[in-house]
Every structure is written in C-alpha cells, then in structure tokens.
Design an enzyme around this catalytic site. Structure first.
Site, PDB file in Angstrom:
ATOM      1  N   SER A  39       0.838  -1.211   0.000  1.00 18.66           N
ATOM      2  CA  SER A  39       0.000   0.000   0.000  1.00 18.66           C
ATOM      3  C   SER A  39       0.871   1.259   0.000  1.00 18.66           C
ATOM      4  O   SER A  39       0.594   2.222  -0.729  1.00 18.66           O
ATOM      5  CB  SER A  39      -0.894   0.022   1.247  1.00 18.66           C
ATOM      6  OG  SER A  39      -1.833  -1.011   1.192  1.00 18.66           O
ATOM      7  N   ARG A  43       1.459   4.292  -3.034  1.00 16.77           N
ATOM      8  CA  ARG A  43       1.213   5.702  -2.733  1.00 16.77           C
ATOM      9  C   ARG A  43       2.469   6.542  -2.938  1.00 16.77           C
ATOM     10  O   ARG A  43       2.400   7.691  -3.384  1.00 16.77           O
ATOM     11  CB  ARG A  43       0.674   5.829  -1.303  1.00 16.77           C
ATOM     12  CG  ARG A  43      -0.781   5.338  -1.199  1.00 16.77           C
ATOM     13  CD  ARG A  43      -1.161   4.973   0.218  1.00 16.77           C
ATOM     14  NE  ARG A  43      -2.578   4.651   0.363  1.00 16.77           N
ATOM     15  CZ  ARG A  43      -3.145   3.482   0.027  1.00 16.77           C
ATOM     16  NH1 ARG A  43      -2.403   2.507  -0.498  1.00 16.77           N
ATOM     17  NH2 ARG A  43      -4.442   3.273   0.209  1.00 16.77           N
ATOM     18  N   GLY A 111      -5.901  -3.628  -7.868  1.00 17.01           N
ATOM     19  CA  GLY A 111      -7.050  -2.783  -7.571  1.00 17.01           C
ATOM     20  C   GLY A 111      -6.638  -1.430  -7.028  1.00 17.01           C
ATOM     21  O   GLY A 111      -7.262  -0.407  -7.329  1.00 17.01           O
ATOM     22  N   GLN A 186      -9.130   2.128  -0.497  1.00 20.09           N
ATOM     23  CA  GLN A 186      -9.026   2.442  -1.928  1.00 20.09           C
ATOM     24  C   GLN A 186     -10.065   3.486  -2.311  1.00 20.09           C
ATOM     25  O   GLN A 186      -9.766   4.439  -3.040  1.00 20.09           O
ATOM     26  CB  GLN A 186      -9.186   1.174  -2.761  1.00 20.09           C
ATOM     27  CG  GLN A 186      -8.016   0.211  -2.553  1.00 20.09           C
ATOM     28  CD  GLN A 186      -8.121  -1.048  -3.376  1.00 20.09           C
ATOM     29  OE1 GLN A 186      -9.106  -1.260  -4.091  1.00 20.09           O
ATOM     30  NE2 GLN A 186      -7.115  -1.902  -3.282  1.00 20.09           N
ATOM     31  N   ASP A 334      -6.786  -8.292   4.469  1.00 25.07           N
ATOM     32  CA  ASP A 334      -5.908  -9.068   3.570  1.00 25.07           C
ATOM     33  C   ASP A 334      -5.316 -10.295   4.260  1.00 25.07           C
ATOM     34  O   ASP A 334      -4.710 -11.149   3.605  1.00 25.07           O
ATOM     35  CB  ASP A 334      -4.772  -8.182   3.046  1.00 25.07           C
ATOM     36  CG  ASP A 334      -5.289  -7.110   2.095  1.00 25.07           C
ATOM     37  OD1 ASP A 334      -6.411  -7.266   1.576  1.00 25.07           O
ATOM     38  OD2 ASP A 334      -4.570  -6.117   1.862  1.00 25.07           O
ATOM     39  N   ARG A 365     -12.089 -14.936  -2.168  1.00 23.06           N
ATOM     40  CA  ARG A 365     -11.232 -15.600  -1.170  1.00 23.06           C
ATOM     41  C   ARG A 365     -12.018 -16.472  -0.197  1.00 23.06           C
ATOM     42  O   ARG A 365     -11.451 -17.390   0.397  1.00 23.06           O
ATOM     43  CB  ARG A 365     -10.391 -14.554  -0.421  1.00 23.06           C
ATOM     44  CG  ARG A 365      -9.286 -13.996  -1.291  1.00 23.06           C
ATOM     45  CD  ARG A 365      -8.418 -12.963  -0.609  1.00 23.06           C
ATOM     46  NE  ARG A 365      -7.318 -12.583  -1.495  1.00 23.06           N
ATOM     47  CZ  ARG A 365      -6.604 -11.463  -1.390  1.00 23.06           C
ATOM     48  NH1 ARG A 365      -6.868 -10.594  -0.421  1.00 23.06           N
ATOM     49  NH2 ARG A 365      -5.632 -11.226  -2.235  1.00 23.06           N
TER      50      ARG A 365
HETATM   51  C1  S3P Z   1      -5.566  -1.383  -0.039  1.00 22.43           C
HETATM   52  C2  S3P Z   1      -6.798  -1.411   0.554  1.00 22.43           C
HETATM   53  C3  S3P Z   1      -7.561  -2.644   0.794  1.00 22.43           C
HETATM   54  C4  S3P Z   1      -6.696  -3.867   0.693  1.00 22.43           C
HETATM   55  C5  S3P Z   1      -5.804  -3.832  -0.513  1.00 22.43           C
HETATM   56  C6  S3P Z   1      -4.894  -2.619  -0.454  1.00 22.43           C
HETATM   57  C7  S3P Z   1      -4.891  -0.087  -0.245  1.00 22.43           C
HETATM   58  O1  S3P Z   1      -8.587  -2.753  -0.167  1.00 22.43           O
HETATM   59  O2  S3P Z   1      -7.487  -5.039   0.667  1.00 22.43           O
HETATM   60  O3  S3P Z   1      -5.003  -4.997  -0.587  1.00 22.43           O
HETATM   61  O4  S3P Z   1      -3.674  -0.062  -0.496  1.00 22.43           O
HETATM   62  O5  S3P Z   1      -5.570   0.942  -0.154  1.00 22.43           O
HETATM   63  P1  S3P Z   1     -10.021  -2.052   0.040  1.00 22.43           P
HETATM   64  O6  S3P Z   1      -9.819  -0.599   0.089  1.00 22.43           O
HETATM   65  O7  S3P Z   1     -10.824  -2.448  -1.158  1.00 22.43           O
HETATM   66  O8  S3P Z   1     -10.572  -2.617   1.318  1.00 22.43           O
END
Ligand code: S3P
Length: 447
Positions: A39, A43, A111, A186, A334, A365
């Site tokens: 994460s 960023r 994602g 996210q 996660d 999952r």
């Molecule tokens: C993440 C947020 C989470 C997490 C993903 C990474 C991020 O997802 O499951 O692996 O870096 O902001 P969600 O925001 O969909 O919960």
C-alpha cells in the site's frame, strides 16, 4: 532428520510449488526481512509523480503490483528511475500535469493502482484516458469509486455493471462530502486524490476506519488534510501543492503475516521478522493471533518516516479458536486467508463474519479458501460473509490451486508446512504480485 522439500517448478509463466515437510516435522528458525509494504509503495510512486520536485523511495516493494503503478505513471509523464529496493527516484511533474497517454493504461492485477489512479485521472480537465487490467481486475467492482467521482462531476465510461476497461474524460470537479457505505482505503484514497485538484473541501466519511497510509503520506507531502477520528472522516482542501519527499517503506505486515502464522503453528519454531510496519490500522492480525494464544512479541518499536515499525518475534504455541467480525475486519482484511490457516490448527471452531469484501478481492477468497483447505482435509464451511472452521483435523497433502491469487498461494504453502505428505500448489507464480521472494525465504528457513 531428513530435510523438508520445497521446490518451485516453472513452465512458461506458470509455477508449481511442491512442499513436503519431513515426518518428524520442521521447526522454522531464523531472522527474516519481508519486502516493502504494498500500500505504501503504490502511494509513494503516485504522490512522487504528482508532486513538485524529486521523491526518493527506499525499500519499495518490487512486486508486480507496484510495477503496474510505475508503468502507468511513466506513461502519464513522470520520470521514475529503474525500480530497485534500495533507492528509486521519482521526478514529479506537479499536480495537474499528468499527460494524456497515447495508449491504454494497464493496472495489471492491482485494484489499488486502478482505483487510486481514477481519482487523479478524473480531475485532469481536458485530457482523455483509458484504463484496463488483467482478467481478475476486469471482474472487480469499480462502481464504488465511479459513483462518488460522478457526484463530483467526473465523466466516466465503463462496462455494464461498472467494470474495466474504463474511459475517463478529465473534468474540473466539485467538492463533495461522501458517505462511503464500505470501509475501504481504496475508495477513501481515490476521493482524496480527486480532491487534491478540486477547489474547496472534499470529505469522505467511512463506516469504520480503513488503513490510513494515504492520510499520513499526503500530510507529509504538504497537503491540507484534517481527520476526525470520531466519525472516521477525512477532509482535503484543494487545490493542494505537494512537495517531493523521502519515503522509507517499512516491511509489509500482510507479508509478515505468513511467517507469523507459520511460526505459531509449526512446532519448535522461533522466527524474527525484522522491520515490519505496525500501523494500528493494519495490526488486526496481531490482536487476533494474541487472542488465539500465539506468542508474538514486538521488539525494538520505532517510528520511520511517519509510520510505526517493529521487529516481530513469533514462537510456536498451541492456538485456540476465536471469532473474527465487526470493526476489526478492515484492520485485517488481507490477512483472512492466512488467519483461516491458523484456525485450521486451532482447537475449537473459529467463525469469521462481516467479510463479504473478500468475495471481490483478487479472487473470491471465501470460496477459494473453503475449497482448497477442504481439499487438504480441513473442516471448513463457507458462510455468505465469511468462514466457519473446525480446527484440529490433521491435514494431508494433495494438489491445490491458488486461483491466481497471491495471498491464497502463500496461505496454502504455510498450511502445507503442517500437512502430512506432499502438497502441490498450482498457480504459485501469483506470489510475485506482492512477495517475489516468498519461496526463497521459505527454503531458507526450512531446515
Ligand atoms: C488497499 C486497501 C484494501 C486492501 C488492498 C490494499 C490499499 O482494499 O485489501 O489490498 O492499499 O488501499 P479495500 O480498500 O478495497 O478494502
């Protein structure tokens, strides 16, 4: 004592991981470093690209997901040096200056890349962008970011139901106060990034606190950000001016989680995982493992570049079942696949609820973990929003499949360490999304 077998076979782009622990068992020993936090890596690349001046990133994760982010932002005009874990430099092009690429952007399997980038692209007035991803990402829901961006005035096209590929005609956006129905970093980060270029106050309120890496890093880069912890609200005031920074990325607790559970369930183990990020919005796994009876100590706690960090020592101990639900879910979302493995080896019935989000991750999952752990002989029942796991049934190695999901592949590998006989994990190449050295580390700590 005969050694454990840990063999990775590669055929074209597919990998098979074979694991056979010796009959007397394996005690895992040693000191481990896990790769940089995924994460935070995303960023750092993104904020570096849109800031003024140079950003230096130490400890970047070299997994496929941050590589997708780097490729997208290079195509958008940022100059990003060759990726390596030591030091990456990003020459920022300044807020509002992302260029229109001449081809489609691809977020690969990520994602986070796609959803966060959408907030930036939607607010780049006068420019047109198209974005896609791999088969998994193209099946994941994007309406959760499309809807609030549309409320801000964004112009977006997408496949029926809100799936990528997407097309974005950048616009000057309006500030909104968005009440998100889900706790998702996210979604939160997408709205905050869109708010950077939007004149006025853009606020997002979420039902429970999700990871706050965006808030910490945006502040460090100079954004005007206010946080209301009571209501889980964050407000950004635009237009912002961001200045490049040095970002030191801590080890990813989501990667450390595999070794925490391995050390807890494999008799005789004693492992130290060094330099792990222990941001409180991510440490749900430590709370749950402690409740299950795991022996985990935080050693040498410190703060590195605005994020709390510690070394984590884990020793084997018998585990008890527990219930995992409610507000803790976003703090360990996660880690549920590997917590399901812990539950298989715990006495009693573990119930995981309120985790419907798991169905729209890199794979479903809930379904995949229930199916694959059952193949190994575990007693696992799929619930609409989680899993029920009756612990204590010994596992027997067999062929299992990751469904191309990195966290499933690694969770099954840890389960295999405590299974009798040989486990063959198909789709092991998925681990490279977040942890390219996973197998090498496993080989190193297995005696
Ligand atoms: C993440 C947020 C989470 C997490 C993903 C990474 C991020 O997802 O499951 O692996 O870096 O902001 P969600 O925001 O969909 O919960």
């Amino acid at each position: 004592m005969p050694a454990a077998t840990v063999v990775l076979q590669t055929a074209e782009s597919f990998q098979t991981l074979t694991i056979r622990p010796p009959e007397a068992g394996i005690a895992l020993q040693g000191r481990i470093r896990v790769p940089g936090d995924k994460s935070i890596s995303h960023r750092a690349l993104m904020l570096g690209a849109i800031a003024n001046g140079t950003t230096v990133i130490q400890g970047l994760l070299l997994g496929e997901d941050p590589r997708s982010t780097a490729a997208c932002f290079r195509a958008l005009g940022a100059e990003i040096s060759a990726l390596n874990a030591k030091e990456v430099t990003v020459k920022g092009i300044g807020l509002g200056n992302l260029q229109e690429p001449t081809d489609m952007l691809s977020a690969g399997n990520s994602g986070t890349t796609l959803r966060l980038m959408l907030g930036l692209l939607a607010s780049h007035s006068g420019r047109f962008f198209t974005v896609t991803g791999d088969a998994s990402l193209r099946s994941r829901p994007m309406l959760r970011v499309i809807r609030p961006l549309q409320q801000m005035g964004a112009d977006l096209w997408f496949r029926m139901g809100g799936f990528a590929p997407l097309a974005i005609q950048g616009q000057t956006l309006q500030p909104i106060h968005y009440y998100s129905p889900i706790a998702s970093a996210q979604v939160k980060s997408c709205i905050l990034l869109a708010g950077l270029m939007t004149e006025g106050k853009t606020t997002i309120t979420e039902p429970a606190l999700s990871r706050d890496h965006s808030e910490r890093m945006l502040r460090a880069f100079g954004a005007d950000l206010t946080v209301d912890p009571e209501t889980h609200s964050v407000t950004v005031t635009g237009p912002a001016a961001l200045q490049g920074q040095t970002v030191i990325v801590p080890g990813d607790i989501s990667s450390a989680a595999f070794w925490l559970v391995a050390g807890a369930i494999v008799p005789g183990s004693n492992l130290v995982i060094e330099n792990v990020g222990v941001n409180p919005t991510r440490t749900g796994i430590l709370d749950v493992l402690a409740e299950m009876g795991a022996q985990i100590q935080l050693e040498n706690p410190r703060e590195v570049a605005g994020e709390p960090v510690a070394d984590l020592r884990v020793r084997h101990s018998p585990l008890q079942s527990c219930e995992i639900s409610g507000a803790i879910i976003p703090r360990l979302i996660d880690e549920i696949p590997i917590l399901a493995v812990a539950a298989v080896f715990a006495q009693g019935t573990t119930v995981i609820r309120d985790a419907t989000e798991l169905r729209v991750k890199e794979s479903d999952r809930i379904a995949v973990m229930a199916t694959q752990l059952s193949r190994l002989g575990a007693q696992v029942t799929e619930l609409p929003d989680g899993l029920e796991i009756v612990g204590g049934t010994p596992l027997v190695g067999t062929e299992v499949d990751s469904d191309r999901d990195h966290r499933v592949a690694m969770s099954l590998a840890i389960a295999a360490l405590n299974a009798r006989g040989t486990t063959i994990i198909q789709g092991a190449e998925a681990a490279a999304i977040s942890y390219p050295d996973f197998t090498a580390t496993l080989q190193r700590i297995c005696p």
